[in-house]
Motif scaffolding. Structure first.
Motif, PDB file in Angstrom:
ATOM      1  N   HIS A  58       0.935  -1.339  -0.390  1.00  0.00           N
ATOM      2  CA  HIS A  58       0.012   0.003   0.075  1.00  0.00           C
ATOM      3  C   HIS A  58       0.710   1.096  -0.204  1.00  0.00           C
ATOM      4  O   HIS A  58       1.540   1.331   0.273  1.00  0.00           O
ATOM      5  CB  HIS A  58      -1.213  -0.171   1.086  1.00  0.00           C
ATOM      6  CG  HIS A  58      -2.238  -1.390   1.264  1.00  0.00           C
ATOM      7  ND1 HIS A  58      -2.490  -1.155   0.087  1.00  0.00           N
ATOM      8  CD2 HIS A  58      -1.923  -1.942   1.819  1.00  0.00           C
ATOM      9  CE1 HIS A  58      -3.619  -2.003   0.628  1.00  0.00           C
ATOM     10  NE2 HIS A  58      -3.224  -2.975   2.174  1.00  0.00           N
ATOM     11  N   SER A  59       0.388   2.196  -0.765  1.00  0.00           N
ATOM     12  CA  SER A  59       1.159   3.344  -0.413  1.00  0.00           C
ATOM     13  C   SER A  59       1.028   4.499   0.656  1.00  0.00           C
ATOM     14  O   SER A  59       0.402   3.787   0.902  1.00  0.00           O
ATOM     15  CB  SER A  59       0.964   4.495  -1.871  1.00  0.00           C
ATOM     16  OG  SER A  59      -0.638   4.660  -1.779  1.00  0.00           O
ATOM     17  N   VAL A  60       1.967   5.288   0.425  1.00  0.00           N
ATOM     18  CA  VAL A  60       1.806   6.254   1.894  1.00  0.00           C
ATOM     19  C   VAL A  60       0.521   7.154   1.581  1.00  0.00           C
ATOM     20  O   VAL A  60      -0.236   7.542   2.611  1.00  0.00           O
ATOM     21  CB  VAL A  60       3.255   7.224   1.135  1.00  0.00           C
ATOM     22  CG1 VAL A  60       2.557   8.761   2.897  1.00  0.00           C
ATOM     23  CG2 VAL A  60       4.429   6.160   1.845  1.00  0.00           C
ATOM     24  N   PHE A  63      -1.874   5.211   3.006  1.00  0.00           N
ATOM     25  CA  PHE A  63      -2.281   4.962   4.130  1.00  0.00           C
ATOM     26  C   PHE A  63      -3.163   6.350   4.892  1.00  0.00           C
ATOM     27  O   PHE A  63      -4.035   6.263   5.953  1.00  0.00           O
ATOM     28  CB  PHE A  63      -0.512   4.993   4.891  1.00  0.00           C
ATOM     29  CG  PHE A  63      -0.757   4.726   6.174  1.00  0.00           C
ATOM     30  CD1 PHE A  63      -1.110   3.984   7.102  1.00  0.00           C
ATOM     31  CD2 PHE A  63      -0.472   6.035   7.266  1.00  0.00           C
ATOM     32  CE1 PHE A  63      -0.801   3.244   8.733  1.00  0.00           C
ATOM     33  CE2 PHE A  63      -0.227   6.015   8.684  1.00  0.00           C
ATOM     34  CZ  PHE A  63      -0.755   4.311   8.672  1.00  0.00           C
ATOM     35  N   LEU A  64      -2.655   7.442   4.170  1.00  0.00           N
ATOM     36  CA  LEU A  64      -3.202   8.725   4.572  1.00  0.00           C
ATOM     37  C   LEU A  64      -4.543   8.863   4.334  1.00  0.00           C
ATOM     38  O   LEU A  64      -5.546   9.591   4.471  1.00  0.00           O
ATOM     39  CB  LEU A  64      -2.624  10.590   3.858  1.00  0.00           C
ATOM     40  CG  LEU A  64      -0.740   9.998   3.645  1.00  0.00           C
ATOM     41  CD1 LEU A  64      -0.126  11.292   2.659  1.00  0.00           C
ATOM     42  CD2 LEU A  64      -0.325  10.887   4.874  1.00  0.00           C
ATOM     43  N   ASP A  65      -5.575   8.219   2.925  1.00  0.00           N
ATOM     44  CA  ASP A  65      -6.706   8.346   3.135  1.00  0.00           C
ATOM     45  C   ASP A  65      -7.561   7.268   4.095  1.00  0.00           C
ATOM     46  O   ASP A  65      -8.038   7.519   4.500  1.00  0.00           O
ATOM     47  CB  ASP A  65      -7.003   7.081   1.767  1.00  0.00           C
ATOM     48  CG  ASP A  65      -6.544   7.930   0.845  1.00  0.00           C
ATOM     49  OD1 ASP A  65      -6.369   9.404   0.115  1.00  0.00           O
ATOM     50  OD2 ASP A  65      -6.120   7.952  -0.628  1.00  0.00           O
ATOM     51  N   GLU A  66      -6.458   6.212   4.627  1.00  0.00           N
ATOM     52  CA  GLU A  66      -7.283   5.852   5.288  1.00  0.00           C
ATOM     53  C   GLU A  66      -7.284   6.130   7.030  1.00  0.00           C
ATOM     54  O   GLU A  66      -8.495   6.405   7.859  1.00  0.00           O
ATOM     55  CB  GLU A  66      -6.655   4.235   5.599  1.00  0.00           C
ATOM     56  CG  GLU A  66      -6.819   2.973   6.150  1.00  0.00           C
ATOM     57  CD  GLU A  66      -8.428   2.475   6.003  1.00  0.00           C
ATOM     58  OE1 GLU A  66      -9.348   2.945   6.437  1.00  0.00           O
ATOM     59  OE2 GLU A  66      -8.774   2.506   4.756  1.00  0.00           O
ATOM     60  N   TYR A  70     -10.456   8.360   8.985  1.00  0.00           N
ATOM     61  CA  TYR A  70     -10.632   7.278   9.816  1.00  0.00           C
ATOM     62  C   TYR A  70     -11.454   8.814  10.862  1.00  0.00           C
ATOM     63  O   TYR A  70     -12.119   8.849  12.157  1.00  0.00           O
ATOM     64  CB  TYR A  70      -9.739   6.127  10.557  1.00  0.00           C
ATOM     65  CG  TYR A  70      -9.806   5.720  11.849  1.00  0.00           C
ATOM     66  CD1 TYR A  70     -11.190   4.797  12.073  1.00  0.00           C
ATOM     67  CD2 TYR A  70      -9.218   6.068  12.643  1.00  0.00           C
ATOM     68  CE1 TYR A  70     -11.072   3.942  12.789  1.00  0.00           C
ATOM     69  CE2 TYR A  70      -9.376   4.970  14.068  1.00  0.00           C
ATOM     70  CZ  TYR A  70     -10.394   4.355  13.862  1.00  0.00           C
ATOM     71  OH  TYR A  70     -10.834   3.393  15.203  1.00  0.00           O
ATOM     72  N   LEU A  71     -10.420  10.014  10.461  1.00  0.00           N
ATOM     73  CA  LEU A  71     -10.195  11.265  11.744  1.00  0.00           C
ATOM     74  C   LEU A  71     -11.224  12.025  10.902  1.00  0.00           C
ATOM     75  O   LEU A  71     -11.405  13.130  11.595  1.00  0.00           O
ATOM     76  CB  LEU A  71      -8.625  11.850  11.650  1.00  0.00           C
ATOM     77  CG  LEU A  71      -7.689  10.964  12.592  1.00  0.00           C
ATOM     78  CD1 LEU A  71      -6.645  11.527  12.244  1.00  0.00           C
ATOM     79  CD2 LEU A  71      -8.388  10.762  14.065  1.00  0.00           C
ATOM     80  N   ASP A  72     -12.024  11.359  10.430  1.00  0.00           N
ATOM     81  CA  ASP A  72     -12.703  12.473   9.171  1.00  0.00           C
ATOM     82  C   ASP A  72     -11.782  13.554   8.690  1.00  0.00           C
ATOM     83  O   ASP A  72     -12.725  14.393   9.089  1.00  0.00           O
ATOM     84  CB  ASP A  72     -14.998  12.496  10.340  1.00  0.00           C
ATOM     85  CG  ASP A  72     -15.784  13.306   8.813  1.00  0.00           C
ATOM     86  OD1 ASP A  72     -15.675  12.779   8.277  1.00  0.00           O
ATOM     87  OD2 ASP A  72     -16.403  13.590   9.702  1.00  0.00           O
ATOM     88  N   PHE A 113      -4.242  -3.865   6.939  1.00  0.00           N
ATOM     89  CA  PHE A 113      -3.360  -2.780   6.378  1.00  0.00           C
ATOM     90  C   PHE A 113      -4.832  -1.673   6.906  1.00  0.00           C
ATOM     91  O   PHE A 113      -4.260  -1.183   8.548  1.00  0.00           O
ATOM     92  CB  PHE A 113      -3.855  -2.610   4.969  1.00  0.00           C
ATOM     93  CG  PHE A 113      -3.135  -1.407   4.388  1.00  0.00           C
ATOM     94  CD1 PHE A 113      -2.459  -0.692   4.396  1.00  0.00           C
ATOM     95  CD2 PHE A 113      -4.381  -0.027   4.082  1.00  0.00           C
ATOM     96  CE1 PHE A 113      -1.415   0.855   4.567  1.00  0.00           C
ATOM     97  CE2 PHE A 113      -4.046   1.062   3.702  1.00  0.00           C
ATOM     98  CZ  PHE A 113      -3.019   1.411   3.901  1.00  0.00           C
ATOM     99  N   LYS A 114      -5.994  -1.489   6.319  1.00  0.00           N
ATOM    100  CA  LYS A 114      -6.792  -0.933   7.210  1.00  0.00           C
ATOM    101  C   LYS A 114      -7.129  -1.619   8.529  1.00  0.00           C
ATOM    102  O   LYS A 114      -7.154  -0.082   9.442  1.00  0.00           O
ATOM    103  CB  LYS A 114      -8.371  -0.997   7.063  1.00  0.00           C
ATOM    104  CG  LYS A 114      -9.522  -0.612   7.317  1.00  0.00           C
ATOM    105  CD  LYS A 114     -11.136  -1.254   6.459  1.00  0.00           C
ATOM    106  CE  LYS A 114     -12.138   0.202   6.700  1.00  0.00           C
ATOM    107  NZ  LYS A 114     -12.778   0.080   6.293  1.00  0.00           N
ATOM    108  N   GLU A 115      -6.755  -2.079   9.326  1.00  0.00           N
ATOM    109  CA  GLU A 115      -7.397  -2.227  10.885  1.00  0.00           C
ATOM    110  C   GLU A 115      -5.495  -1.731  11.530  1.00  0.00           C
ATOM    111  O   GLU A 115      -5.842  -0.937  12.659  1.00  0.00           O
ATOM    112  CB  GLU A 115      -7.412  -4.185  10.971  1.00  0.00           C
ATOM    113  CG  GLU A 115      -7.501  -4.316  12.896  1.00  0.00           C
ATOM    114  CD  GLU A 115      -7.483  -5.991  13.154  1.00  0.00           C
ATOM    115  OE1 GLU A 115      -7.775  -6.063  14.511  1.00  0.00           O
ATOM    116  OE2 GLU A 115      -8.031  -6.006  12.006  1.00  0.00           O
ATOM    117  N   LEU A 116      -4.386  -2.399  10.884  1.00  0.00           N
ATOM    118  CA  LEU A 116      -2.831  -1.944  11.209  1.00  0.00           C
ATOM    119  C   LEU A 116      -3.279  -0.752  11.532  1.00  0.00           C
ATOM    120  O   LEU A 116      -3.206   0.229  12.548  1.00  0.00           O
ATOM    121  CB  LEU A 116      -2.349  -2.405  10.429  1.00  0.00           C
ATOM    122  CG  LEU A 116      -0.960  -2.114  10.946  1.00  0.00           C
ATOM    123  CD1 LEU A 116      -0.113  -1.940  12.143  1.00  0.00           C
ATOM    124  CD2 LEU A 116      -0.208  -2.655  10.063  1.00  0.00           C
TER     125      LEU A 116
END
Length: 143
Positions: A58-60, A63-66, A70-72, A113-116
């Protein structure tokens, strides 16, 4: 002041996050899964070499998207590229092949990934909330 994190942005403790190559792809994995793999290696009758990895990259940016999602928040409003954070010998893609570990040890990652990303965010968010709580009361960071 704590380390720069998206959660500190969410809690109003910082305005920006400065990063390098957002297109770098990495094999993100949970340390607890890797410790389990190490334990399984130690249970073998003979020592051997294994690659321990998720086998997914997964790209950085992903990770930023996720995390920001998650933080809206929209990461594009808070992340700035800083050339100081580009590595001179950047490897664009790092992905491990753990087929031998799967086959021989019966090992596979349980945290994906998402859970991490959410686990990491939850931990940092708790720290940011504590920091904000202390800051509102005029105290120094007391982690």
């Amino acid at each position: 002041m704590g380390k720069p994190t998206p959660t500190r942005i969410r809690e109003g403790l910082q305005k920006k996050l400065y990063l390098g190559n957002l297109d770098a792809r990495r094999d993100w994995g949970f340390a607890g899964d890797y410790v389990e793999a190490m334990w399984l290696m130690l249970q073998q009758d003979r020592p051997d070499d294994y690659v321990i990895a998720t086998g997914q990259t997964h790209s950085v940016k992903e990770f930023l998207d996720e995390v920001f999602g998650y933080l809206d928040l929209d990461w594009r409003q808070y992340v700035e590229i800083d050339p100081r954070y580009f590595r001179p010998s950047e490897v664009d893609l790092l992905e491990g092949g753990a087929s031998k570990a799967r086959r021989t040890l019966g090992w596979g990652p349980e945290v994906h990934f998402k859970e991490l990303a959410h686990m990491m965010t939850d931990h940092d968010w708790e720290l940011a909330r504590r920091e904000r709580f202390l800051a509102e009361r005029g105290r120094q960071d007391c982690r």
